[in-house]
Design a protein around this motif. Structure first.
Motif, mmCIF file in Angstrom:
data_model
loop_
_atom_site.group_PDB
_atom_site.id
_atom_site.type_symbol
_atom_site.label_atom_id
_atom_site.label_comp_id
_atom_site.label_asym_id
_atom_site.label_seq_id
_atom_site.Cartn_x
_atom_site.Cartn_y
_atom_site.Cartn_z
ATOM 1 N N LEU A 1 -6.474 32.830 9.633
ATOM 2 C CA LEU A 1 -6.909 31.909 10.285
ATOM 3 C C LEU A 1 -5.919 30.745 11.523
ATOM 4 O O LEU A 1 -5.903 30.674 12.337
ATOM 5 N N VAL A 2 -4.375 30.722 10.706
ATOM 6 C CA VAL A 2 -3.479 29.893 12.079
ATOM 7 C C VAL A 2 -3.114 30.837 13.117
ATOM 8 O O VAL A 2 -3.253 30.438 13.995
ATOM 9 N N PRO A 3 -2.916 32.633 13.015
ATOM 10 C CA PRO A 3 -2.877 33.565 14.628
ATOM 11 C C PRO A 3 -4.316 33.142 14.964
ATOM 12 O O PRO A 3 -3.816 33.183 16.188
ATOM 13 N N SER A 4 -5.396 32.376 14.582
ATOM 14 C CA SER A 4 -6.340 32.300 15.401
ATOM 15 C C SER A 4 -6.162 30.840 16.826
ATOM 16 O O SER A 4 -7.419 30.279 17.272
ATOM 17 N N GLY A 5 -5.313 30.132 15.972
ATOM 18 C CA GLY A 5 -5.168 28.763 16.408
ATOM 19 C C GLY A 5 -5.502 28.007 15.697
ATOM 20 O O GLY A 5 -5.636 26.470 16.206
ATOM 21 N N TYR A 6 -5.982 28.246 14.446
ATOM 22 C CA TYR A 6 -6.259 26.971 13.421
ATOM 23 C C TYR A 6 -4.653 26.017 12.869
ATOM 24 O O TYR A 6 -4.346 26.446 12.449
ATOM 25 N N GLY A 7 -5.396 24.277 13.675
ATOM 26 C CA GLY A 7 -3.823 23.327 12.477
ATOM 27 C C GLY A 7 -4.472 24.085 10.652
ATOM 28 O O GLY A 7 -5.784 24.229 10.432
ATOM 29 N N VAL A 8 -3.149 23.340 9.674
ATOM 30 C CA VAL A 8 -3.449 23.802 8.356
ATOM 31 C C VAL A 8 -2.654 21.709 8.013
ATOM 32 O O VAL A 8 -1.142 22.827 8.229
ATOM 33 N N LEU A 9 -3.472 21.661 7.444
ATOM 34 C CA LEU A 9 -2.623 20.790 6.381
ATOM 35 C C LEU A 9 -3.202 21.220 4.674
ATOM 36 O O LEU A 9 -3.802 21.436 4.000
ATOM 37 N N ALA A 10 -2.902 21.550 4.575
ATOM 38 C CA ALA A 10 -2.550 22.004 3.006
ATOM 39 C C ALA A 10 -1.558 21.094 2.123
ATOM 40 O O ALA A 10 -1.257 21.039 1.634
ATOM 41 N N ALA A 11 -2.857 20.650 1.424
ATOM 42 C CA ALA A 11 -2.999 19.430 0.493
ATOM 43 C C ALA A 11 -2.483 19.762 -0.406
ATOM 44 O O ALA A 11 -2.392 20.718 -0.817
ATOM 45 N N GLU A 12 -1.588 18.489 -1.074
ATOM 46 C CA GLU A 12 -1.591 18.434 -2.654
ATOM 47 C C GLU A 12 -1.841 17.140 -3.556
ATOM 48 O O GLU A 12 -2.495 16.790 -2.935
ATOM 49 N N TYR A 13 -1.557 17.580 -4.429
ATOM 50 C CA TYR A 13 -2.581 16.698 -6.030
ATOM 51 C C TYR A 13 -1.017 16.088 -6.337
ATOM 52 O O TYR A 13 0.353 16.388 -6.308
ATOM 53 N N ARG A 14 -1.851 15.145 -7.060
ATOM 54 C CA ARG A 14 -0.628 13.722 -7.868
ATOM 55 C C ARG A 14 -0.119 15.877 -8.362
ATOM 56 O O ARG A 14 -1.252 15.743 -9.691
ATOM 57 N N GLY A 15 0.842 15.209 -9.460
ATOM 58 C CA GLY A 15 1.140 15.716 -10.629
ATOM 59 C C GLY A 15 1.702 17.858 -10.340
ATOM 60 O O GLY A 15 2.202 17.992 -10.913
ATOM 61 N N TYR A 16 1.042 17.275 -8.941
ATOM 62 C CA TYR A 16 1.495 19.014 -8.556
ATOM 63 C C TYR A 16 2.567 19.074 -7.261
ATOM 64 O O TYR A 16 3.095 18.770 -7.208
ATOM 65 N N ARG A 17 3.592 20.323 -7.582
ATOM 66 C CA ARG A 17 4.994 20.900 -7.110
ATOM 67 C C ARG A 17 5.748 19.474 -7.205
ATOM 68 O O ARG A 17 6.287 19.016 -5.708
ATOM 69 N N GLY A 18 6.210 18.971 -7.561
ATOM 70 C CA GLY A 18 7.289 17.827 -8.465
ATOM 71 C C GLY A 18 7.064 16.412 -7.686
ATOM 72 O O GLY A 18 7.203 15.734 -7.710
ATOM 73 N N ASN A 19 5.066 16.566 -7.013
ATOM 74 C CA ASN A 19 4.488 15.145 -6.543
ATOM 75 C C ASN A 19 4.188 14.319 -7.886
ATOM 76 O O ASN A 19 4.055 14.821 -8.862
ATOM 77 N N PRO A 20 4.617 12.771 -8.113
ATOM 78 C CA PRO A 20 4.439 11.979 -8.789
ATOM 79 C C PRO A 20 3.054 11.930 -9.356
ATOM 80 O O PRO A 20 2.018 11.832 -8.216
ATOM 81 N N GLY A 21 2.318 11.349 -10.504
ATOM 82 C CA GLY A 21 1.075 11.004 -11.078
ATOM 83 C C GLY A 21 0.973 12.006 -11.712
ATOM 84 O O GLY A 21 1.517 13.671 -12.195
ATOM 85 N N THR A 22 -0.435 12.101 -12.347
ATOM 86 C CA THR A 22 -1.143 12.863 -13.396
ATOM 87 C C THR A 22 -2.469 12.807 -12.639
ATOM 88 O O THR A 22 -2.425 12.558 -12.156
ATOM 89 N N PRO A 23 -2.359 14.256 -12.492
ATOM 90 C CA PRO A 23 -3.943 14.305 -12.269
ATOM 91 C C PRO A 23 -5.210 13.864 -13.109
ATOM 92 O O PRO A 23 -5.108 14.467 -13.722
ATOM 93 N N HIS A 24 -6.123 13.839 -12.171
ATOM 94 C CA HIS A 24 -7.238 13.727 -12.098
ATOM 95 C C HIS A 24 -8.818 13.424 -11.830
ATOM 96 O O HIS A 24 -7.766 13.360 -10.342
ATOM 97 N N GLU A 25 -9.768 13.302 -12.038
ATOM 98 C CA GLU A 25 -10.912 13.425 -10.622
ATOM 99 C C GLU A 25 -10.263 11.994 -9.654
ATOM 100 O O GLU A 25 -10.757 12.577 -8.646
ATOM 101 N N ASP A 26 -10.568 11.393 -10.322
ATOM 102 C CA ASP A 26 -10.310 10.224 -9.199
ATOM 103 C C ASP A 26 -9.284 9.952 -9.048
ATOM 104 O O ASP A 26 -9.109 9.350 -7.397
ATOM 105 N N GLY A 27 -8.326 10.411 -9.517
ATOM 106 C CA GLY A 27 -6.878 10.190 -8.600
ATOM 107 C C GLY A 27 -7.007 11.683 -7.318
ATOM 108 O O GLY A 27 -6.270 11.457 -6.255
ATOM 109 N N LEU A 28 -7.653 12.474 -7.251
ATOM 110 C CA LEU A 28 -7.186 13.827 -6.508
ATOM 111 C C LEU A 28 -8.712 13.350 -5.098
ATOM 112 O O LEU A 28 -8.015 14.090 -4.656
ATOM 113 N N TYR A 29 -9.679 12.307 -5.872
ATOM 114 C CA TYR A 29 -9.954 11.865 -4.597
ATOM 115 C C TYR A 29 -9.024 11.345 -3.968
ATOM 116 O O TYR A 29 -9.031 11.501 -2.340
ATOM 117 N N ARG A 30 -8.572 10.275 -4.714
ATOM 118 C CA ARG A 30 -7.714 9.996 -3.406
ATOM 119 C C ARG A 30 -6.824 10.217 -3.232
ATOM 120 O O ARG A 30 -5.941 10.140 -1.784
#
Length: 272
Positions: free
Chosen positions: A95-124
């Motif tokens: 998709l990137v070579p076709s010119g699209y921008g990308v925000l690769a979103a991340e979740y709480r509790g993933y990849r060193g991020n603070p917090g604990t993942p849960h449904e309402d948290g991922l919506y936030r």
């Protein structure tokens, strides 16, 4: 009471106690089971910069971002539960070579991020990602939301709150509650699960073009879930890939299907 009856009652009581213990363990450990965040951290690639945005409950989340070409939509990508945002780089490398921008979103509790993942948290977390794009001058109508696996739950919720240019769901479930009920029929999922991600209840109310992609060899989330979601939207485009499993998002065929879908939307927009 005869001895055989007492023995039978003891066995039944033991079985019930064991069942209740298992349910209690599942209740206590469901967060770890639903959100098995990877421990190995691969380095960012593909020209993405690491960015940080703050959630409404005060967490600063690191994610990956690559700006698109002028006039091109931006992909907001929500990954699956066993991956991190760097996997989204691989899942969007056509998709990137076709010119699209990308925000690769991340979740709480993933990849060193603070917090604990849960449904309402991922919506936030998803709302914070959309807010970050807004600070870059990218409105919801210029965003294509893609959700893979459990990311489909976040994607559907975000699309129900802000109308994107399009919504793409890869290997989605109709609802997590339904999926757990199918996989573990002996578990009262309606009572046990704290996180449910009821996609089927929301999908009909989303006012955006919808693409559903699923592999017919997916043993984790059967393609019946995409078919169920497709039946709830007369205008949904459903593509089933023969022989593909739950890793569909990382196959070129999936990205090509997304590109074709988006090209069709852009062509329609130009004709108008």
């Amino acid at each position: 009471m005869s001895r055989p009856v007492r023995v039978l009652m003891w066995i039944v009581g033991l079985a019930i106690a064991a069942y209740l213990i298992v349910l209690a363990l599942l209740w206590a450990q469901q967060g770890r089971l639903i959100y098995p965040a990877p421990t190995a951290l691969t380095p960012p690639t593909g020209g993405f910069e690491q960015v940080t945005y703050r959630t409404s409950d005060g967490l600063d989340l690191a994610a990956g971002y690559r700006a698109g070409e002028p006039g091109k939509p931006t992909i907001l990508y929500f990954h699956g539960n066993g991956a991190d945002w760097v996997s989204s780089v691989v899942a969007t490398d056509r998709l990137v070579p076709s010119g699209y921008g990308v925000l690769a979103a991340e979740y709480r509790g993933y990849r060193g991020n603070p917090g604990t993942p849960h449904e309402d948290g991922l919506y936030r977390d998803g709302r914070a990602a959309l807010a970050f794009l807004a600070t870059r001058g990218i409105a919801a109508g210029d965003v294509v939301i893609i959700g893979n696996s459990i990311g489909s739950g976040v994607a559907v919720q975000m699309a129900s709150e802000q109308v994107p240019q399009a919504l793409v769901l890869i290997s989605p479930f109709a609802s997590l509650r339904q999926l757990v009920g199918e996989k573990m029929r002996w578990v009262p999922s309606g009572l046990l699960l704290r996180d449910r991600y009821e996609n089927a209840e929301k999908i009909a109310g989303i006012d955006a073009p919808l693409l559903l992609l699923h592999g017919d060899a997916d043993t984790l989330i059967p393609d019946t879930h995409s078919r169920q979601l497709g039946r709830l939207r007369d205008d949904a485009k459903l593509v089933i890939f023969e022989g593909k499993g739950h890793d569909l998002a990382w196959h070129d065929e999936a990205e090509e299907a997304v590109l074709s879908f988006l090209d069709t939307l852009n062509t329609r927009g130009t004709e108008r």
